[in-house]
Scaffold this motif. Structure first.
Motif, PDB file in Angstrom:
ATOM      1  N   PHE A 303     -20.502  12.769  45.504  1.00  0.00           N
ATOM      2  CA  PHE A 303     -20.535  11.300  45.310  1.00  0.00           C
ATOM      3  C   PHE A 303     -21.187  10.520  46.451  1.00  0.00           C
ATOM      4  O   PHE A 303     -21.258   9.302  46.399  1.00  0.00           O
ATOM      5  CB  PHE A 303     -19.132  10.702  45.059  1.00  0.00           C
ATOM      6  CG  PHE A 303     -18.240  11.561  44.219  1.00  0.00           C
ATOM      7  CD1 PHE A 303     -18.693  12.044  43.001  1.00  0.00           C
ATOM      8  CD2 PHE A 303     -16.967  11.907  44.647  1.00  0.00           C
ATOM      9  CE1 PHE A 303     -17.884  12.862  42.217  1.00  0.00           C
ATOM     10  CE2 PHE A 303     -16.152  12.727  43.864  1.00  0.00           C
ATOM     11  CZ  PHE A 303     -16.615  13.203  42.650  1.00  0.00           C
ATOM     12  N   GLU A 345     -28.106  15.954  42.116  1.00  0.00           N
ATOM     13  CA  GLU A 345     -27.207  14.918  42.644  1.00  0.00           C
ATOM     14  C   GLU A 345     -26.278  15.486  43.718  1.00  0.00           C
ATOM     15  O   GLU A 345     -25.956  14.814  44.690  1.00  0.00           O
ATOM     16  CB  GLU A 345     -26.402  14.261  41.519  1.00  0.00           C
ATOM     17  CG  GLU A 345     -25.562  15.212  40.678  1.00  0.00           C
ATOM     18  CD  GLU A 345     -26.310  15.707  39.446  1.00  0.00           C
ATOM     19  OE1 GLU A 345     -27.544  15.861  39.505  1.00  0.00           O
ATOM     20  OE2 GLU A 345     -25.644  15.947  38.421  1.00  0.00           O
ATOM     21  N   LEU A 384     -20.182   6.347  42.177  1.00  0.00           N
ATOM     22  CA  LEU A 384     -19.844   7.623  41.541  1.00  0.00           C
ATOM     23  C   LEU A 384     -18.445   8.061  41.921  1.00  0.00           C
ATOM     24  O   LEU A 384     -17.980   7.803  43.024  1.00  0.00           O
ATOM     25  CB  LEU A 384     -20.831   8.707  41.980  1.00  0.00           C
ATOM     26  CG  LEU A 384     -22.310   8.407  41.772  1.00  0.00           C
ATOM     27  CD1 LEU A 384     -23.147   9.544  42.328  1.00  0.00           C
ATOM     28  CD2 LEU A 384     -22.602   8.195  40.307  1.00  0.00           C
ATOM     29  N   GLU A 389     -19.214  11.203  37.117  1.00  0.00           N
ATOM     30  CA  GLU A 389     -20.421  11.951  37.447  1.00  0.00           C
ATOM     31  C   GLU A 389     -20.126  13.385  37.854  1.00  0.00           C
ATOM     32  O   GLU A 389     -18.988  13.775  38.036  1.00  0.00           O
ATOM     33  CB  GLU A 389     -21.182  11.266  38.586  1.00  0.00           C
ATOM     34  CG  GLU A 389     -21.953  10.025  38.163  1.00  0.00           C
ATOM     35  CD  GLU A 389     -23.066  10.294  37.157  1.00  0.00           C
ATOM     36  OE1 GLU A 389     -23.627  11.399  37.144  1.00  0.00           O
ATOM     37  OE2 GLU A 389     -23.356   9.378  36.352  1.00  0.00           O
ATOM     38  N   PHE A 390     -21.198  14.121  38.044  1.00  0.00           N
ATOM     39  CA  PHE A 390     -21.136  15.447  38.648  1.00  0.00           C
ATOM     40  C   PHE A 390     -20.277  16.425  37.882  1.00  0.00           C
ATOM     41  O   PHE A 390     -19.245  16.899  38.369  1.00  0.00           O
ATOM     42  CB  PHE A 390     -20.625  15.361  40.096  1.00  0.00           C
ATOM     43  CG  PHE A 390     -21.537  14.617  41.001  1.00  0.00           C
ATOM     44  CD1 PHE A 390     -22.863  14.383  40.650  1.00  0.00           C
ATOM     45  CD2 PHE A 390     -21.086  14.149  42.226  1.00  0.00           C
ATOM     46  CE1 PHE A 390     -23.707  13.698  41.486  1.00  0.00           C
ATOM     47  CE2 PHE A 390     -21.927  13.466  43.070  1.00  0.00           C
ATOM     48  CZ  PHE A 390     -23.241  13.237  42.703  1.00  0.00           C
TER      49      PHE A 390
END
Lengths: 407, 122
Positions: A303, A345, A384, A389-390
């Motif tokens: 993040f 990312e 994030l 996310e991720f």
């Protein structure tokens, strides 16, 4: 302000013993080794001594060592020289996806000159598989270049096994040992390699000096430099005697202290890894958990982005590096992390901490103490989080398939 | 490599956070390229009365986000729409050349938030 240097894979300070050796060759033994007179002979003897020290440090013979301007030149010289001399035997060169650019781009350049290039994938730890190499070898393969230890994630490759495959088929094998030298044993016979690169400034020597080991009888020739007959026609140009003497001393010291220092650094490394994993959530260790350099720690912090972490750490006096695009000078994050199947990312949040002689347990404590609020602050600023996310699973979705990957 | 103003905005970013009942929200960038900026607006009578940001990215990305919120606060929607990425970079006394294209998206995020506000008004 307290300064904690944890970027020893980038470069190291020159040791006082090495400076002394170097100074001596800048002032007293300043002669050109090619000169006949007293001064020249002094330069020559400094050169000979250093060559012996470097050879001893890697289990080679002095005449198998050629001094270069550094790791990049040695890599270029090794790969290009083998390719040029052996092109009548075949045009296939194999390397790995996680090599330093000095190797990767040299091999890619050959690809534009009519050579066929295979770039081996790696598993999620950044490891090349012996099986993949065996499958890649053809009757046209003339050279394999695979690094001993990776600079970004610290993973140590199974060079002995890989080089044995090459030897059995009569293929030349080069390894870039710039990162492993002085950290783990580097012995050309034990590894079974034909060519090997080392660099001065990674082992407490100066920048601008390196060496290429070329096993006696190897089908290699100098194909990049034209000039005088120095280094027995293998590297033209007046020898950098102060740098060479310094490299000799640095190699000697590195090998003398290796065993003890490796144990000490492994202790610090494992403490650093454990504390970060215990105290900071959403962090991933990159590289192999155990088959890694004793001084090497690398993470991806989810993040948040690498450069903003580095800037924040620098404000606290902590020096480290990152594979984020913002620090690489390109738009892409590290090719090493991407080759390991780490998504873009996450690769942007990479941090590398490489320990050295000057680091102590207090440094590790200082890092942890300061890193926790840095991560917290940047995460509070980030849009994030684990909910949006991720979605990084241990799946091979992004991974270039390697047969050593058995997930 | 960064100016003092960039470092100041990186170290002490203005207007960080979210506005739960925002009148407009703008999101630009994506995690793949390494920069994501999200801007929240409160608008009263066509004037931006409150603005907050959240950013994933490098020092320049955070500093430009902070700067754009400072520049936009108190401005009318139309004035804010005229703010450019270039103007944000200039207000920070410049950015390193390699950051101009990748991390200088803050005005775009602001414009996206305004567009979102206008869509909601329709």
């Amino acid at each position: 302000m307290r300064r904690v240097y944890m970027d020893h894979s980038a470069t190291t300070p020159v040791r006082p013993e090495v400076v002394e050796e170097m100074l001596n060759c800048l002032t007293e033994k300043f002669g050109n080794p090619s000169s006949l007179h007293y001064f020249g002979r002094q330069g020559r003897s400094a050169l000979d001594e250093a060559r012996e020290k470097v050879a001893n440090a890697i289990g080679a013979k002095p005449e198998e060592i050629v001094f270069t301007s550094g790791g990049t030149e040695a890599d270029n010289m090794a790969i290009h020289g083998v390719a040029m001399l052996n092109q009548n035997r075949g045009n296939h060169v194999i390397t790995s996806a996680v090599e330093h650019h000095a190797v990767l781009n040299t091999v890619k350049a050959l690809g534009k000159q009519g050579f066929t290039v295979t770039i081996l994938p790696v598993d999620k730890f950044g490891m090349v598989s012996v099986e993949d190499l065996a499958n890649a070898i053809t009757d046209k393969t003339i050279l394999i270049s695979i690094m001993h230890a990776n600079n970004e994630v610290g993973t140590v490759q199974p060079i002995k096994e890989l080089a044995a495959l090459a030897r059995a088929k009569g293929i030349l094998f080069h390894t870039d040992a710039v990162q492993s030298m002085g950290k783990i044993p580097v012995n050309v016979d034990e590894l079974g390699v034909d060519l090997l690169t080392i660099s001065g400034h990674k082992i407490y020597g100066p920048k601008g000096i390196g060496a290429l080991y070329i096993r006696k009888g190897t089908r290699w020739r100098q194909s990049l430099f034209h000039g005088g007959a120095q280094e027995r026609l293998r590297r033209a140009g007046t020898e950098n005697v102060p740098g060479i003497a310094a490299l000799g001393r640095a190699c000697e010291l590195a090998v003398q202290e290796l065993a003890e220092e490796a144990v000490r650094l492994t202790g610090l490394r494992d403490k650093l890894i454990k504390e970060v994993m215990d105290k900071i959530p959403d962090v991933r260790l990159t590289g192999h958990p155990t088959k890694r350099l004793p001084n090497h720690v690398s993470f991806c912090f989810e993040f948040i982005e690498g450069e903003s972490m580095l800037l924040s750490m620098d404000m606290k006096g902590i020096a480290a590096s990152s594979g984020s695009a913002c620090t690489s000078g390109s738009l892409e994050p590290s090719h090493v992390l991407l080759a390991m199947g780490i998504p873009h990312e996450l690769a942007h949040g990479s941090i590398r901490l490489t320990l050295g002689r000057d680091n102590t347990e207090e440094d590790v404590d200082y890092f942890i103490e300061n890193m926790m609020p840095i991560v917290e602050r940047l995460r509070a600023m980030s849009p994030l989080n684990s909910e949006n996310e991720f979605d990084f699973e241990d799946s091979c979705a992004d991974c270039k398939v390697s047969s050593s990957c058995h997930l | 490599m960064y100016t003092e103003k960039v470092m100041d905005h990186f170290e002490n970013p203005r207007n960080v956070g979210e506005i739960p009942d925002a009148d407009g929200v703008g999101l630009v960038g994506n995690p793949t390229c390494g920069d994501i900026m999200k801007i929240y607006l409160k608008v009263d009578n066509d004037v931006i009365t409150d603005i907050k940001f959240k950013t994933f990215g490098c020092g320049a990305a955070i500093a430009t986000s902070s700067m754009v919120t400072e520049m936009a606060k108190g401005k009318t929607i139309n004035e804010a729409l005229r703010l450019s990425n270039q103007a944000v970079a200039e207000a920070l006394d410049g950015l390193p050349p390699q950051k101009m294209h990748c991390s200088n998206l803050a005005a775009d995020a602001l414009h996206a938030a305004i567009e979102n506000y206008r869509d909601k008004q329709k």
